[in-house]
Design a protein around this motif. Structure first.
Motif, PDB file in Angstrom:
ATOM      1  N   LEU A  96       0.813  -1.217   0.000  1.00 47.89           N
ATOM      2  CA  LEU A  96       0.000   0.000   0.000  1.00 47.89           C
ATOM      3  C   LEU A  96       0.848   1.269   0.000  1.00 47.89           C
ATOM      4  O   LEU A  96       0.320   2.364   0.196  1.00 47.89           O
ATOM      5  N   ASN A  97       2.157   1.113  -0.225  1.00 47.46           N
ATOM      6  CA  ASN A  97       3.060   2.268  -0.288  1.00 47.46           C
ATOM      7  C   ASN A  97       2.924   3.137   0.961  1.00 47.46           C
ATOM      8  O   ASN A  97       2.837   4.366   0.898  1.00 47.46           O
ATOM      9  N   CYS A  98       2.894   2.477   2.106  1.00 42.02           N
ATOM     10  CA  CYS A  98       2.642   3.134   3.383  1.00 42.02           C
ATOM     11  C   CYS A  98       3.880   3.007   4.260  1.00 42.02           C
ATOM     12  O   CYS A  98       4.406   1.908   4.453  1.00 42.02           O
ATOM     13  N   THR A  99       4.342   4.116   4.811  1.00 41.12           N
ATOM     14  CA  THR A  99       5.563   4.091   5.621  1.00 41.12           C
ATOM     15  C   THR A  99       5.310   4.367   7.102  1.00 41.12           C
ATOM     16  O   THR A  99       6.256   4.438   7.886  1.00 41.12           O
ATOM     17  N   PHE A 100       4.035   4.519   7.481  1.00 39.55           N
ATOM     18  CA  PHE A 100       3.695   4.735   8.884  1.00 39.55           C
ATOM     19  C   PHE A 100       2.783   3.623   9.368  1.00 39.55           C
ATOM     20  O   PHE A 100       1.790   3.272   8.718  1.00 39.55           O
ATOM     21  N   LEU A 101       3.112   3.092  10.542  1.00 42.01           N
ATOM     22  CA  LEU A 101       2.291   2.086  11.212  1.00 42.01           C
ATOM     23  C   LEU A 101       2.049   2.591  12.619  1.00 42.01           C
ATOM     24  O   LEU A 101       2.968   3.146  13.244  1.00 42.01           O
ATOM     25  N   ARG A 102       0.824   2.416  13.127  1.00 43.11           N
ATOM     26  CA  ARG A 102       0.541   2.983  14.440  1.00 43.11           C
ATOM     27  C   ARG A 102      -0.115   1.974  15.376  1.00 43.11           C
ATOM     28  O   ARG A 102      -0.895   1.113  14.965  1.00 43.11           O
TER      29      ARG A 102
END
Length: 292
Positions: A96-102
């Motif tokens: 998902l081209n996502c660089t933040f995880l919370r």
């Protein structure tokens, strides 16, 4: 002029996802003008991940952040965790081209126990270090419980002072509910925040009847529980000051969230928040499509 990006925390749309699916939910988000989402409380099945990717591409909506706990919130609680599903979660981020995880909140099993909290902090920092090797940053989302004091020190500061890699997703409603000034807390966490939750704070209507007046416990039960989650701009928070402080402190994504919509359709609530943010001067924060 420097600007951020306004998005949606999809927790408030989890019922919509069940009803109409990920793709149509994302289409509605697009139609309201939002161009970023944070995914939370939505099952990350292969189908949902694929639909998130398709919708993200079709509607030019960034997947700003995904969500995962370090370990189950309670023993036996279902769902993916970083402890058990690390590789799968990393792959979802890359897909998902996502660089933040919370991390959504403190595990229920450690609340109120400083020793257990310190163990959790160490585990979270270890996960942040592992994720950084994959180009992913781990963030911790705050509520009001982080403003409990242990030997005179806020739990939130305990987390900050015992970590280096772990970032913070500050939730301004919960900071105000804890009795602190969100603007000042944001400033104190400059350099440790990239994600900020825009959630307004409203005193609701006191709805009492004759029976309540005959029972003071019932009356004061209502009287002391009037705090509501409000659409952005419909409460009493100084949102321009919050947003300005967030931008100056390193926040990139400003995510609209409302934990309870009190019977209103959540899309209508998101529309109200978007309209109010545009009136406040943030219209050009909705439509930028370049990756921050």
């Amino acid at each position: 002029m420097k600007k951020g990006k306004i998005g949606v925390q999809m927790m408030m749309l989890k019922d919509k996802v069940e009803e109409i699916g990920v793709y149509e939910t994302m289409k509605n988000i697009h139609d309201l003008g939002y161009r970023a989402v944070e995914v939370s409380q939505i099952p990350m099945t292969a189908e949902n991940v694929a639909e998130l990717k398709r919708a993200s591409q079709d509607f030019e909506i960034e997947i700003a952040a995904l969500s995962a706990p370090v370990e189950p919130m309670m023993p036996g609680m279902p769902g993916e965790t970083l402890t058990s599903d690390f590789d799968k979660i990393v792959q979802d981020c890359k897909t998902l081209n996502c660089t933040f995880l919370r991390i959504g909140m403190l595990p229920l099993t450690v609340m109120g126990d400083k020793d257990k909290i310190m163990e959790f902090i160490a585990k979270a920092e270890g996960m942040a270090e592992r994720l950084s090797e994959h180009g992913i940053e781990l963030y911790y989302h705050t509520h009001h419980i982080e403003f409990q004091k242990y030997n005179g020190e806020y739990l939130l500061d305990l987390i900050k002072n015992n970590t280096e890699k772990l970032g913070f997703e500050l939730d301004v409603h919960w900071i105000q509910r804890a009795g602190e000034n969100p603007v000042e807390i944001i400033k104190q966490y400059a350099g440790r925040i990239s994600l900020l939750h825009l959630k307004d704070y409203r005193i609701g209507k006191l709805d009492i009847n004759e029976d309540d007046l005959k029972d003071m416990a019932a009356f004061f039960g209502k009287f002391t529980n009037l705090i509501e989650f409000a659409e952005v701009g419909e409460g009493n928070m100084d949102m321009p000051a919050v947003i300005d402080a967030g931008l100056a402190s390193g926040a990139q994504y400003f995510l609209v969230e409302q934990d309870d919509t009190y019977g209103r359709d959540p899309f209508d609530c998101l529309e109200t928040s978007a309209e109010n943010l545009r009136k406040l001067g943030y219209a050009d924060w909705f439509h930028a499509t370049e990756k921050i």
